[in-house]
Design a protein around this motif. Structure first.
Motif, PDB file in Angstrom:
ATOM      1  N   ASP A   8       0.881  -1.172   0.000  1.00  0.00           N
ATOM      2  CA  ASP A   8       0.000   0.000   0.000  1.00  0.00           C
ATOM      3  C   ASP A   8       0.918   1.222   0.000  1.00  0.00           C
ATOM      4  O   ASP A   8       1.500   1.582   1.029  1.00  0.00           O
ATOM      5  N   GLY A  10       1.981   4.953  -0.093  1.00  0.00           N
ATOM      6  CA  GLY A  10       1.563   6.309   0.217  1.00  0.00           C
ATOM      7  C   GLY A  10       2.727   7.271   0.081  1.00  0.00           C
ATOM      8  O   GLY A  10       3.866   6.869  -0.163  1.00  0.00           O
ATOM      9  N   SER A  62      -1.675  -1.391  -3.911  1.00  0.00           N
ATOM     10  CA  SER A  62      -2.600  -0.282  -3.698  1.00  0.00           C
ATOM     11  C   SER A  62      -1.743   0.974  -3.672  1.00  0.00           C
ATOM     12  O   SER A  62      -0.809   1.067  -2.877  1.00  0.00           O
ATOM     13  N   SER A  63      -2.035   1.930  -4.531  1.00  0.00           N
ATOM     14  CA  SER A  63      -1.139   3.083  -4.644  1.00  0.00           C
ATOM     15  C   SER A  63      -1.884   4.404  -4.643  1.00  0.00           C
ATOM     16  O   SER A  63      -2.987   4.510  -5.202  1.00  0.00           O
ATOM     17  N   CYS A  64      -1.255   5.401  -4.039  1.00  0.00           N
ATOM     18  CA  CYS A  64      -1.775   6.761  -4.141  1.00  0.00           C
ATOM     19  C   CYS A  64      -1.712   7.204  -5.605  1.00  0.00           C
ATOM     20  O   CYS A  64      -0.948   6.654  -6.405  1.00  0.00           O
ATOM     21  N   ASN A 104      -5.693   2.058  -7.561  1.00  0.00           N
ATOM     22  CA  ASN A 104      -5.712   3.260  -6.719  1.00  0.00           C
ATOM     23  C   ASN A 104      -5.974   2.884  -5.259  1.00  0.00           C
ATOM     24  O   ASN A 104      -6.732   1.953  -4.978  1.00  0.00           O
ATOM     25  N   ASP A 105      -5.361   3.622  -4.329  1.00  0.00           N
ATOM     26  CA  ASP A 105      -5.452   3.244  -2.922  1.00  0.00           C
ATOM     27  C   ASP A 105      -6.860   3.313  -2.354  1.00  0.00           C
ATOM     28  O   ASP A 105      -7.259   2.448  -1.567  1.00  0.00           O
ATOM     29  N   SER A 108      -8.825   0.464  -3.763  1.00  0.00           N
ATOM     30  CA  SER A 108      -8.371  -0.768  -3.104  1.00  0.00           C
ATOM     31  C   SER A 108      -8.979  -0.884  -1.708  1.00  0.00           C
ATOM     32  O   SER A 108      -9.445  -1.960  -1.314  1.00  0.00           O
ATOM     33  N   ALA A 109      -8.959   0.221  -0.957  1.00  0.00           N
ATOM     34  CA  ALA A 109      -9.540   0.203   0.387  1.00  0.00           C
ATOM     35  C   ALA A 109     -11.021  -0.112   0.332  1.00  0.00           C
ATOM     36  O   ALA A 109     -11.553  -0.866   1.162  1.00  0.00           O
ATOM     37  N   GLY A 290      -6.504  -1.080   2.415  1.00  0.00           N
ATOM     38  CA  GLY A 290      -5.839  -1.079   1.115  1.00  0.00           C
ATOM     39  C   GLY A 290      -5.110  -2.373   0.837  1.00  0.00           C
ATOM     40  O   GLY A 290      -5.094  -2.864  -0.306  1.00  0.00           O
TER      41      GLY A 290
END
Length: 308
Positions: A8, A10, A62-64, A104-105, A108-109, A290
């Protein structure tokens, strides 16, 4: 036994965890986010290290930032300099030869909460995270709404104050300039200055503690904060009619009346025909949401999990 390693990503930290095929999170930790060009190598080294103890058969990320899920590409990110345009999935696969899923984070969350958390078995929901900005994701008929180019769900950039405060997106009056945690903190700082205080940056959780102690400055700022959140969510309810709206972010994790106060305000704003049941609930997976969403996508890619 095959395992899935999930990241994940951030702007400050990269959280990571290892799941077994039954979606049990076996280990988790975090590390500092490096410069953008170092991210693939750092992830690769972590995968290699984990392979000493686990047989890794898939990678979920999961990425910003705005993400092209199909291409595994970071379309745009204002959190990590130089990250925009990175073909993260392709690069990491070339380094590891392990299938990689990227999303996208916030989406994903939301997937994590749909799969294992607060919106499990819900067909229509909206997920928000309150932090530096407002991240949001929409679920309709059991599926994430992506829009024509994967950019649907930007609730934070809907305008609630015409000609209002400038936003990082280039517009004025966006919801996230009034209802994000950073806006809450900035509003408190300005209110404190106007009342002869130093106006230092104070974390949102600390302001909430002051609210609980009935501090007059904190209460005034908090009431405005609730007002703007409720304004945005009233529009969401009237537009989408979700079963639940889930809010995540550090400000939701402590004890206090935050979620309850939003629901009380919504009962005064939302049309009666929508009912009076509490619509807003707190995230149940917290900071792990995430990772669970990334695991869900990785399992789906291996055809080991049905759609949410």
């Amino acid at each position: 036994m095959s395992h899935i390693v999930c990241f994940d990503i951030g702007g400050t930290f990269i959280k990571y965890g290892v799941f077994n095929p039954k979606s049990h999170l076996l280990v988790k930790s975090k590390m500092a986010t490096p410069t953008s060009h170092e991210i693939p190598d750092v992830l690769n080294k972590k995968v290699k290290s984990l392979q000493h103890d686990f047989h890794i058969s898939a990678i979920g990320i999961s990425s910003c930032g705005l993400v092209d899920r199909e291409k595994g590409m970071i379309l745009f990110s204002n959190n990590i300099q130089g990250y925009s345009g990175m073909k993260l999935g392709e690069i990491l696969f070339s380094l590891t030869q392990i299938p990689v899923s990227v999303e996208n984070d916030v989406k994903s969350a939301c997937l994590g909460e749909m799969w294992k958390g607060a919106v499990k078995d819900k067909r229509n929901a909206v997920f928000l995270t309150l932090g530096t900005g407002i991240g949001s994701s929409i679920v309709m008929d059991g599926r994430i709404v992506n829009g024509s180019s994967g950019l649907a769900g930007e609730l934070g950039h809907t305008v609630v104050v015409a000609g209002g405060k400038s936003c990082s997106c280039g517009r004025k009056g966006c919801l996230e300039r009034y209802a994000s945690t950073s806006a809450f903190v900035q509003d408190y700082k300005e209110e404190a200055l106007q009342n002869g205080m130093t106006g230092e940056d104070v974390p949102g959780e600390t302001i909430m503690e002051l609210v609980m102690r009935a501090d007059p400055i904190a209460l005034a700022v908090y009431q405005r904060f609730i007002h703007y959140i409720s304004m945005g969510l009233t529009n969401v309810i009237h537009l989408l009619n979700p079963e639940k709206i889930i809010i995540g972010g550090g400000i939701t994790e402590g004890e206090g009346p935050f979620i309850q106060d939003i629901n009380i305000q919504l009962r005064n704003e939302v049309m009666d025909v929508y009912g009076n049941e509490d619509t807003v609930i707190a995230s149940s997976l917290g900071n792990d949401a995430g990772l669970y969403g990334a695991c869900y996508l990785a399992l789906n890619r291996m055809n080991m999990k049905e759609s949410v």
